[in-house]
Design a protein around this motif. Structure first.
Motif, short mmCIF file in Angstrom:
data_model
loop_
_atom_site.label_atom_id
_atom_site.label_comp_id
_atom_site.label_asym_id
_atom_site.label_seq_id
_atom_site.Cartn_x
_atom_site.Cartn_y
_atom_site.Cartn_z
N GLY A 1 36.12 32.69 36.85
CA GLY A 1 34.90 32.02 36.38
C GLY A 1 33.64 32.71 36.85
O GLY A 1 32.70 32.93 36.06
N SER B 1 35.82 31.05 29.91
CA SER B 1 36.43 31.19 31.24
C SER B 1 35.59 30.49 32.30
O SER B 1 36.14 29.83 33.20
CB SER B 1 36.57 32.68 31.59
N SER B 2 34.28 30.63 32.21
CA SER B 2 33.40 29.97 33.17
C SER B 2 33.54 28.46 33.10
O SER B 2 33.68 27.78 34.13
CB SER B 2 31.94 30.39 32.90
N ALA C 1 37.07 27.29 34.33
CA ALA C 1 37.20 27.36 35.79
C ALA C 1 36.57 26.14 36.45
O ALA C 1 37.14 25.55 37.37
CB ALA C 1 36.54 28.64 36.31
#
Length: 316
Positions: free
Chosen positions: A116, A73-74, A77
């Motif tokens: 994120g 997710s980080s 993003a």
């Protein structure tokens, strides 16, 4: 016990670089809109399109983070932010960038920002444990990187916009997101997840999981009060940062450099507070510290803008 500091370093450095990109966007984007349109109303509309996805991402992104993973997710993003921000100078320099298209890019750019950042914060306790660092100190460091990014990035962005214009600054902005994604990919282990989470949580579908999280939020008085408090205060903070500061700086205080200086000064004050908290926060009563700090941090910048004193007074 072997200590591994790489995940904590990766999260902190990636967080700092990603937020530096956000600060560059914060400075360059409203000045770009103001220069292209000359309209504070258009600047406010762009600010609304930049803020709305942060709200939506915070509300709907938690389940997304759970489903696709925290590290991923980080990285995702930052990739999305980098691609959409890079499209602004690219389109501006080639086929042109209509205002509705700019609003769409701004909206998509911010849509995964909150997930994120949430993913990196959620991994912080496990990374701190792996490094043998108290969680209060790690969170203090995380906040210090956030404030440091604003303290350094904002004045630099203001100067760069004053010298080069907002379009080249947005191009540099896109690079910072790519660097952040690379740092997290290299330093944070693929399988890292919050320690309290089951390795393979039961999947019930997106909307049932979202509804379960919403019910939990409504049932918990503390979380409910925190969300409402942040919602109201961020409403005013978004108006200040996206519209009031750039317009006042441009028309009353000397232009982009003044805007960057004001944002950087607020970041510098917050950095000092974060460093102090990282050193002594684990000894302080959490409720009293939170209430006192929150009561003191919001009103003075608004009063300074309303009173319209000279720039050194506003900075102080």
């Amino acid at each position: 016990m072997t200590r591994d500091r790489r995940p904590l370093a990766g999260l902190l450095i990636g967080h700092a670089v990603s937020l530096t990109g956000n600060v560059l966007t914060l400075i360059a984007l409203p000045l770009y809109v103001l220069a292209e349109t000359g309209s504070p109303a258009a600047t406010g509309l762009a600010g609304a399109f930049a803020t709305a996805p942060v709200v939506l991402g915070g509300a709907f992104g938690g389940v997304l983070v759970d489903r696709i993973g925290y590290r991923r997710s980080s990285v995702l993003a930052d990739v999305v932010s980098g691609v959409t921000i890079a499209a602004v100078p690219l389109l501006h320099a080639t086929v042109g960038l209509p205002f509705p298209a700019l609003l769409a890019l701004v909206f998509v750019s911010g849509l995964l920002d909150t997930p994120g950042q949430t993913a990196r914060t959620a991994l912080m306790p496990e990374a701190a444990a792996a490094a043998g660092v108290p969680i209060e100190r790690a969170i203090g460091w995380e906040e210090a990187t956030s404030r440091g990014a604003r303290m350094i990035g904002a004045p630099v962005a203001g100067l760069l916009v004053g010298v080069l214009g907002p379009v080249p600054v947005l191009a540099v902005d896109a690079v910072t997101f790519a660097v952040s994604a690379l740092i997290v990919t290299v330093l944070v282990p693929r399988g890292m997840r919050p320690a309290a989470e089951e390795p393979e949580p039961e999947r019930r579908g997106y909307w049932p999981e979202f509804a379960a999280g919403l019910r939990f939020l409504v049932r918990e008085p503390l979380l409910r009060a925190m969300v409402l408090l942040v919602l109201v205060t961020n409403l005013f903070d978004a108006a200040k940062t996206s519209v009031l500061l750039p317009v006042v700086a441009d028309r009353e205080l000397g232009g982009p450099a003044a805007f960057g200086l004001l944002v950087g000064t607020m970041g510098g004050g917050a950095l000092v507070g974060s460093l102090v908290f990282s050193a002594i926060g684990h000894r302080l009563p959490r409720r009293a510290t939170f209430v006192t700090a929150y009561a003191l941090c919001g009103a003075p910048p608004m009063w300074a803008l309303a009173a319209a004193p000279p720039l050194p007074v506003v900075v102080a």
